[in-house]
Design an enzyme around this catalytic site. Sequence first.
Site, PDB file in Angstrom:
ATOM      1  N   GLU A  47       0.836  -1.199   0.000  1.00  0.00           N
ATOM      2  CA  GLU A  47       0.000   0.000   0.000  1.00  0.00           C
ATOM      3  C   GLU A  47       0.870   1.248   0.000  1.00  0.00           C
ATOM      4  OE1 GLU A  47      -3.659  -2.223   0.571  1.00  0.00           O
ATOM      5  OE2 GLU A  47      -1.819  -2.472   1.741  1.00  0.00           O
ATOM      6  N   THR A  48       0.331   2.280  -0.617  1.00  0.00           N
ATOM      7  CA  THR A  48       0.867   3.631  -0.490  1.00  0.00           C
ATOM      8  C   THR A  48      -0.249   4.510   0.046  1.00  0.00           C
ATOM      9  OG1 THR A  48       2.454   3.335  -2.292  1.00  0.00           O
ATOM     10  CG2 THR A  48       1.884   5.597  -1.700  1.00  0.00           C
TER      11      THR A  48
END
Length: 272
Positions: A47-48
């Site tokens: 994830e970002t």
Amino acid sequence: MRIRIVDAFTDRPFSGNPAGVLLLTGADTFPDDSWLQNVALEVNHAETAFAHPLPEGGAADWALRWFTPAAEVAMCGHATLATAHVLHTTGTHEGPVRFATRSGVLVATPAGDGSLTLDFPTAPLTPVDPPGGLAEALGAEPLTVLDTGPNVGDLLVEVADEKTVHGLTPDLKALTAHSERGVIATARAEDPARGYDFVSRCFFPNVGIDEDPVTGSAHTALAPFWSERLGRPGLTGLQASPRSGRVRTELRGDRTLLTGRAVTVIEGDLLA
């Protein structure tokens, strides 16, 4: 813009779950979704997180969204922990921080020992019959199967023992047919004296993540499942991925507290 890679649910670099964190400190809205998705693909971690500040006096302090390399997700624990870590270690925010997200307002509270506690909604667990082909796709016979609701979007699958969890080599393509996001495989800890009460692994091929290293959102389902089984609201889970990490959980009815640490390992400029 400064971008950081933070290892979450660990106190050591190169373990736990890495997340990209981008604070949009000068923005009052998010950039186009296509740009956010391209950045997440470039970072290429599970994830970002993207966050921008909100006006004072509202229900939340920062707006927060999470993207995998393939899609936006409704809830992410480790990237929330990573974002709170960046806010506090850079002096951008002091004290508890309230995030406005697709899963409602989520609060991250720092402690004096350097840990952070996330206040997340508890996943509603609904027993379901094992779908046809699940045992073959996972590579183990399910003992219990539960749906974790729309925010998490996984099947929670109890298997025989900790050794089985460690030894799983699932058919990831086949797993895509069985849930919105993926499958959480879990079992009771073989020896609680090792410092954890249950073990898990998380496979999310539907959002481009073959195996997630440490999954905060999954523990909003694991906490109620194991708290009922073990008769205690406070537990520690070991996510037995190759990077590994531990999540302390405390069940409080419709909310679950997730506690862990984080370490910033990379910081640089995003030029695009």
